[in-house]
Scaffold this active site. Structure first.
Site, short mmCIF file in Angstrom:
data_model
loop_
_atom_site.label_atom_id
_atom_site.label_comp_id
_atom_site.label_asym_id
_atom_site.label_seq_id
_atom_site.Cartn_x
_atom_site.Cartn_y
_atom_site.Cartn_z
CD GLN A 49 -13.17 -12.61 11.45
OE1 GLN A 49 -12.90 -13.09 12.53
NE2 GLN A 49 -12.29 -12.52 10.47
CG HIS A 50 -15.86 -16.16 8.08
ND1 HIS A 50 -14.56 -15.87 7.75
CD2 HIS A 50 -15.82 -16.74 9.32
CE1 HIS A 50 -13.76 -16.27 8.72
NE2 HIS A 50 -14.49 -16.78 9.68
CG ASP A 64 -16.73 -11.66 15.10
OD1 ASP A 64 -15.67 -12.04 14.55
OD2 ASP A 64 -17.74 -12.38 15.16
#
Length: 435
Positions: free
Chosen positions: A72-73, A237
């Site tokens: 992520q991110h 994830d």
């Protein structure tokens, strides 16, 4: 109809591909390939690793659907031609810590929480965009689209070069810092995106379309022979792992990977006014409140290197003593996210001549890891979550000392399911349900 589906996990260090039989849910074959590690990576390395992992998994000739899970991110910035502008800044890049602090100061904790479900920290995409605007303004000015690692891979798999074809899902979008997480309208807060980039308006910037949990977002690249493979919306994830584990109410996922995660599924959004808990969405249309630490299995990696032993010997040492004899490890090796201390460092305190032996150091390391995760669990409880049982997964869960000491330190029943690529398996479960 082709018999199988595929799930992909593009993580911080590697790409995993699993080929799954939907009739049984079992993995029939799998592949894995590493890509450069670090806090920033050029996305084409993910693609090359994916292709290698596909080859190792025996190809996709018998696959009818695929879905991508990913870290992520991560900030992937594209120009108007769909070219990557600069290497992606990943979740574990803490250069954006000051940018995050500035964003919080500008709006306040509660405003961020009630608009997005979370408060900017160094790992969140909007913080990285602010860092980019302030440190690489020329690159920021080239941005025509912003997406996340799994979005980019899904798009790449389709063969498209049109940024308007980008798509994502709620779970990954909810980790950007500019998605209206506490609401159900599945839309972006473009004012927050503009704030991140320090521009007057972000209306012209393309963001991935937010697809439903079972929606087909496209088909594979015909030039590669993948034209009949349906592509799912994918997931972050943590949402993928939760889906792979099939979490039940009151059951939390404790993931001990590079980072540590405590997460549980919720039928409604969780809003924590203090901003410790992030109110992410999940991959099913529900919610996935979680607390995340920057440090987890790396704690064991670092301390095993300090005393010069392998993992097996490290575990034996930790279990050879009943306690750490007052030795305490504060495990903030690369800063920390829960609590939010991006500039913190690790330390060993309470050292004496007696406890400065390898066995006590190993014990202190395992206790430090588990106490950090207990604090994350307590933060979840303080926001109203009920945790009666934990499913513990990830590389850190493979260490016997962690498994033995976890129930006592965490204070709940702990189950360690069979080791598996749960993010990739969750993505495959999503692919099974495409309609």
């Amino acid at each position: 109809m082709k018999p199988y589906v595929a799930g992909v996990d593009s993580s911080t260090q590697s790409v995993k591909v699993v080929i799954v039989d939907p009739s049984t849910g079992s993995i029939v074959r799998e592949g894995r390939a590493c890509h450069p590690n670090g806090t920033e990576v050029d996305p084409p390395y993910w693609w090359e690793a994916f292709l290698t992992a596909v080859d190792e998994a025996g190809g996709l000739d018998d696959v009818r659907a695929i879905s991508f899970g990913g870290q992520q991110h991560g900030m992937v910035c594209l120009d108007r031609d769909g070219k990557v502008i600069r290497p992606a800044l990943l979740w574990n890049d803490t250069r954006s810590a000051q940018a995050a602090d500035d964003l919080v100061t500008e709006l306040g904790v509660k405003d961020w929480v009630y608009r997005t479900g979370s408060v900017p920290v160094a790992s969140i995409t909007v913080s990285k965009l602010r860092w980019l605007a302030e440190n690489e303004p020329d690159n920021a000015a080239k941005i025509a689209a912003v997406c996340l690692p799994h979005d980019w891979l899904s798009w790449k798999f389709s063969g498209s070069t049109d940024i308007h074809d980008l798509a994502t899902d709620r779970s990954d979008a909810s980790g950007t810092g500019y998605f209206k997480t506490p609401s159900a309208d599945q839309s972006y807060d473009r004012d927050l995106l503009a704030r991140g980039l320090k521009i007057d308006s972000a209306d012209s910037i393309v963001l991935p379309r937010i697809a439903g949990p079972t929606e087909i977002i496209g088909y594979g690249d015909q030039k590669r022979g993948w034209g009949d493979i349906a592509i799912g919306p994918g997931c972050g994830d943590n949402a993928g792992a939760a889906l792979g584990l099939q979490l039940e109410p009151g059951e939390a996922m404790l993931s001990l990977g590079t980072s540590g995660v405590v997460a549980l599924r919720s039928a409604k959004p969780v809003v924590d006014p203090d901003g410790i808990i992030t109110g992410f969405a999940d991959a099913t249309g529900q919610w996935l409140p979680l607390a995340c630490t920057l440090n987890a299995s790396r704690i064991i990696d670092a301390m095993a290197a300090v005393i010069g032993v392998d993992y097996e010997e490290f575990s034996k040492l930790a279990l050879s003593v009943d306690s750490a004899k007052g030795l305490t490890l504060t495990p903030y090796f690369e800063g920390e996210r829960t609590p939010n201390l991006p500039d913190a460092t690790a330390s060993l305190t309470g050292m004496t001549l007696e406890n400065s032996k390898p066995a006590y150091v190993a014990r202190a390391a395992v206790e430090g890891l588990l106490n950090l995760m207990r604090a994350a669990m307590d933060a979840m409880r303080s926001a109203g979550a009920e945790i009666n049982k934990v499913q513990m997964v990830g590389g850190g869960a493979r260490l016997e000392a962690v498994r033995v000491l976890a129930p006592e330190i965490l204070g709940v029943d702990v189950e360690v399911p069979k080791a598996a690529e749960y993010v990739a398996l969750g993505a495959a479960r999503q692919a099974m349900k495409l309609s």
